[in-house]
Design a protein around this motif. Structure first.
Motif, mmCIF file in Angstrom:
data_model
loop_
_atom_site.group_PDB
_atom_site.id
_atom_site.type_symbol
_atom_site.label_atom_id
_atom_site.label_comp_id
_atom_site.label_asym_id
_atom_site.label_seq_id
_atom_site.Cartn_x
_atom_site.Cartn_y
_atom_site.Cartn_z
ATOM 1 N N VAL A 72 0.886 -1.250 -0.103
ATOM 2 C CA VAL A 72 0.064 0.155 -0.081
ATOM 3 C C VAL A 72 0.934 1.208 -0.190
ATOM 4 O O VAL A 72 0.678 2.052 -0.875
ATOM 5 N N ALA A 73 1.821 1.363 0.950
ATOM 6 C CA ALA A 73 2.814 2.463 0.983
ATOM 7 C C ALA A 73 3.486 2.536 -0.381
ATOM 8 O O ALA A 73 3.968 3.754 -0.729
ATOM 9 N N ALA A 74 4.006 1.524 -0.841
ATOM 10 C CA ALA A 74 4.827 1.486 -2.133
ATOM 11 C C ALA A 74 3.887 2.167 -3.365
ATOM 12 O O ALA A 74 4.566 3.011 -4.139
ATOM 13 N N LEU A 75 2.659 1.693 -3.297
ATOM 14 C CA LEU A 75 1.893 2.192 -4.546
ATOM 15 C C LEU A 75 1.104 3.380 -4.412
ATOM 16 O O LEU A 75 0.473 4.056 -5.019
ATOM 17 N N ARG A 76 1.138 3.864 -2.774
ATOM 18 C CA ARG A 76 0.424 4.959 -2.397
ATOM 19 C C ARG A 76 -1.189 4.725 -2.733
ATOM 20 O O ARG A 76 -1.788 5.809 -3.254
ATOM 21 N N GLY A 77 -1.640 3.424 -2.607
ATOM 22 C CA GLY A 77 -2.882 3.133 -2.809
ATOM 23 C C GLY A 77 -3.573 2.747 -1.788
ATOM 24 O O GLY A 77 -3.481 3.076 -0.722
ATOM 25 N N SER A 78 -4.673 2.109 -1.990
ATOM 26 C CA SER A 78 -5.745 1.783 -0.638
ATOM 27 C C SER A 78 -5.514 0.162 -0.261
ATOM 28 O O SER A 78 -4.971 -0.529 -1.361
ATOM 29 N N ASP A 79 -5.991 -0.021 0.705
ATOM 30 C CA ASP A 79 -5.941 -1.649 1.032
ATOM 31 C C ASP A 79 -6.792 -2.578 -0.008
ATOM 32 O O ASP A 79 -6.353 -3.410 -0.556
#
Length: 123
Positions: free
Chosen positions: A41-48
């Protein structure tokens, strides 16, 4: 080396979203170890939810192995898949918009056909 049409077919069949391709690129770049949900999630700056759905689809495609603790790692099921992934990643680096269009057109062919009707020129 796979042909352009093989790579295009692979991209359309394997990725439900650009997020899934981005996740695969991250996992491939950091191969050799499993990554926890929070790391992805942190690497993609996405959501769970995005990461969870991407891991599920990549796992179903035989590209990612999911561990018992929910972490995931890059693990294509064969050398042919490895070659296709390499070619897809290279094409994405070279022509990201073209790859995005492939993924979107596979996900929603009706909308793509409607939009294409209004294009002034074909790419």
């Amino acid at each position: 080396m796979p042909s352009r049409s093989e790579v295009s077919s692979f991209i359309r069949a394997s990725f439900r979203s650009v997020w899934a391709l981005e996740l695969l690129c991250f996992l491939r770049q950091n191969r050799g170890r499993s990554h926890k949900q929070e790391e992805m999630v942190a690497a993609l700056r996405g959501s769970d939810l995005v990461v969870e759905q991407s891991v599920e689809s990549l796992s179903a495609a035989g590209l990612v192995l999911t561990e018992a603790d929910g972490s995931a790692r890059y693990a294509p099921t064969g050398p042919e898949l490895e070659k296709l992934v390499g070619a897809a990643v290279a094409l994405y680096a070279k022509s990201p918009d073209a790859v995005r269009r492939m993924i979107v057109s596979a996900a929603s062919p009706g909308i793509t056909a409607f939009a294409d009707a209004f294009r002034l020129r074909k790419d």
